[in-house]
Design an enzyme around this catalytic site. Structure first.
Site, mmCIF file in Angstrom:
data_model
loop_
_atom_site.group_PDB
_atom_site.id
_atom_site.type_symbol
_atom_site.label_atom_id
_atom_site.label_comp_id
_atom_site.label_asym_id
_atom_site.label_seq_id
_atom_site.Cartn_x
_atom_site.Cartn_y
_atom_site.Cartn_z
ATOM 1 C CB VAL A 75 -13.287 1.231 -6.285
ATOM 2 C CG1 VAL A 75 -13.193 0.702 -7.683
ATOM 3 C CG2 VAL A 75 -13.554 0.110 -5.291
ATOM 4 C CB CYS A 132 -15.391 -0.764 -1.976
ATOM 5 S SG CYS A 132 -14.197 0.433 -1.358
ATOM 6 C CE1 TYR A 176 -11.427 -4.128 3.963
ATOM 7 C CE2 TYR A 176 -12.593 -2.367 5.098
ATOM 8 C CZ TYR A 176 -12.487 -3.242 4.033
ATOM 9 O OH TYR A 176 -13.440 -3.247 3.059
ATOM 10 C CD GLU A 193 -8.516 8.885 0.993
ATOM 11 O OE1 GLU A 193 -7.758 7.935 0.741
ATOM 12 O OE2 GLU A 193 -9.385 8.842 1.884
ATOM 13 C CB SER A 194 -13.604 7.449 -0.100
ATOM 14 O OG SER A 194 -13.034 7.154 1.163
HETATM 15 N N1 GSH Z 1 -8.196 5.180 1.291
HETATM 16 C C1 GSH Z 1 -8.951 4.685 0.181
HETATM 17 C C2 GSH Z 1 -9.149 3.190 0.298
HETATM 18 C C3 GSH Z 1 -9.818 2.559 -0.894
HETATM 19 C C4 GSH Z 1 -9.699 1.020 -0.855
HETATM 20 O O1 GSH Z 1 -8.928 0.469 -0.060
HETATM 21 N N2 GSH Z 1 -10.449 0.320 -1.709
HETATM 22 C C5 GSH Z 1 -10.351 -1.123 -1.779
HETATM 23 C C6 GSH Z 1 -11.710 -1.785 -1.799
HETATM 24 S S1 GSH Z 1 -12.541 -1.714 -0.270
HETATM 25 C C7 GSH Z 1 -9.688 -1.526 -3.084
HETATM 26 O O2 GSH Z 1 -10.130 -1.159 -4.147
HETATM 27 N N3 GSH Z 1 -8.630 -2.299 -2.985
HETATM 28 C C8 GSH Z 1 -7.942 -2.845 -4.124
HETATM 29 C C9 GSH Z 1 -6.452 -2.753 -3.932
HETATM 30 O O3 GSH Z 1 -6.004 -2.117 -2.968
HETATM 31 O O4 GSH Z 1 -5.746 -3.327 -4.762
HETATM 32 C C10 GSH Z 1 -10.255 5.452 0.131
HETATM 33 O O5 GSH Z 1 -10.820 5.735 1.203
HETATM 34 O O6 GSH Z 1 -10.717 5.787 -0.958
#
Ligand code: GSH
Length: 328
Positions: free
Chosen positions: A129, A67, A192, A144-145
């Site tokens: 995550v 991620c 993405y 939120e990162s």
């Molecule tokens: N906006 C969020 C995006 C986080 C995100 O999309 N993480 C993905 C992995 S790259 C995830 O865990 N996806 C699992 C899901 O959405 O079910 C951030 O920047 O923290």
């Protein structure tokens, strides 16, 4: 008796396309035009508030190696020297459960879904995550990162090994935020939008925007070491985590194939420069990242074959981006 090829192909197409759209709808929601729609992060509390005061050994980061968003938080933790005060757990992308698996987690949770339930029983949103977890109250501070990295920069200086490294300096904040917006839409989320597009038009738009911005950034990096000059800032951390995955993963798996980062003179040196900063390579085990991406995103790579075209040694080569210390 062999199935006639025409019947075989037509049946397979019907079944596969139906399955593909069904799986993609879960993996990556889209708008009516087939464009990927990222879901808003749901937990947005702040460290440093009365509820979540900054304190050593109270919080844990949950990341996943694939991620890029979680990777931002792991890098910021290293750049600030917070390894001794904020714990970190690495979840594993597990295609068999369609989510993040945890091993021997101190909470007893076996996956991220259970962790989100522990924090908020009945939670029905995405279990992504990164997560900044409060071990004291078993709750999620923030997932939120872009917000977590600012908190790690600002809120732990009392305990940080490098409190004077300001990765979000006020003097360049406005310019950085503007650049972040462009880079988020067209590069971080842009890859993405290419990989998860469900129509040709959505893909075409995303790929044009992505390479338009990469061209711009390559030019910008022609006369400065980092995006906002020196020293390195969070804008670089945010861009780096996409660039380091680009040739290995996004170029093939997400069809971002107009150029590779290694084809860009300045972006490629910039990428090696950041990769070679102390502690950064350890946050990016490249072979594992590639292997986990290609194995976990089943709808994009149903056969599970992992390509081998990128020589990982190239990331270790000289970057020629300047000898001055990158962080003051
Ligand atoms: N906006 C969020 C995006 C986080 C995100 O999309 N993480 C993905 C992995 S790259 C995830 O865990 N996806 C699992 C899901 O959405 O079910 C951030 O920047 O923290």
């Amino acid at each position: 008796m062999a199935i006639p090829p025409k019947l075989l192909i037509q049946t397979a197409q019907l079944v596969w396309k139906t399955m593909w759209h069904t799986m993609m709808a879960q993996l990556a929601p889209s708008d009516n035009a087939g464009g990927f729609q990222r879901v808003e992060s749901q937990f947005r509390d702040s460290l440093g508030s009365a509820k979540f005061p900054a304190a050593p050994n109270r919080y844990r980061l949950y990341i996943g190696l694939t991620c890029p968003w979680a990777h931002r938080t792991a890098i910021t933790r290293v750049l600030k020297g917070l390894e001794g005060v904020i714990d970190m757990s690495t979840a594993i992308a597990d295609v068999s459960v369609g989510g993040w698996r945890l091993e021997n987690d101190p909470t007893g949770c076996g996956n991220m879904k259970e962790l989100y339930q522990l924090a908020q029983p009945g939670y029905a949103g995405r279990c992504s995550v990164p997560v900044l977890w409060d071990c004291e109250t078993n709750s999620i501070v923030n997932n939120e990162s872009s917000e977590i990295i600012v908190m790690l920069n600002d809120q732990f200086n009392e305990y940080a090994q490098y409190p004077d490294r300001d990765l979000y300096p006020a003097s360049v904040r406005e310019e950085g935020d503007r650049l972040n917006d462009l880079i988020y839409n067209t590069v971080n989320n842009g890859v993405y939008r290419c990989g998860f597009a469900r129509s040709q038009a959505a893909y075409d738009q995303a790929v044009n925007e992505l390479f338009g911005t990469l061209d711009l950034l390559d030019e910008r990096l022609g006369d400065r070491r980092y995006l906002l000059g020196e020293p390195i800032t969070l804008a670089d951390v945010r861009l780096f985590t996409t660039l380091i995955r680009f040739d290995l993963v996004y170029h093939g798996l997400f069809k971002c194939d107009r150029r590779r980062i290694r084809d860009y003179e300045n972006l490629s040196g910039y990428l090696r420069d950041i990769y070679q900063l102390p502690g950064i390579a350890a946050t990016a085990p490249l072979a594992t990242i590639q292997q986990e991406y290609y194995s976990s995103l089943f709808p994009l790579n149903p056969g599970g074959i992992i390509p081998t075209g990128v020589d990982l040694q190239t990331f270790e080569q000289p970057h020629n981006r300047g000898d001055r210390p990158p962080i003051s």
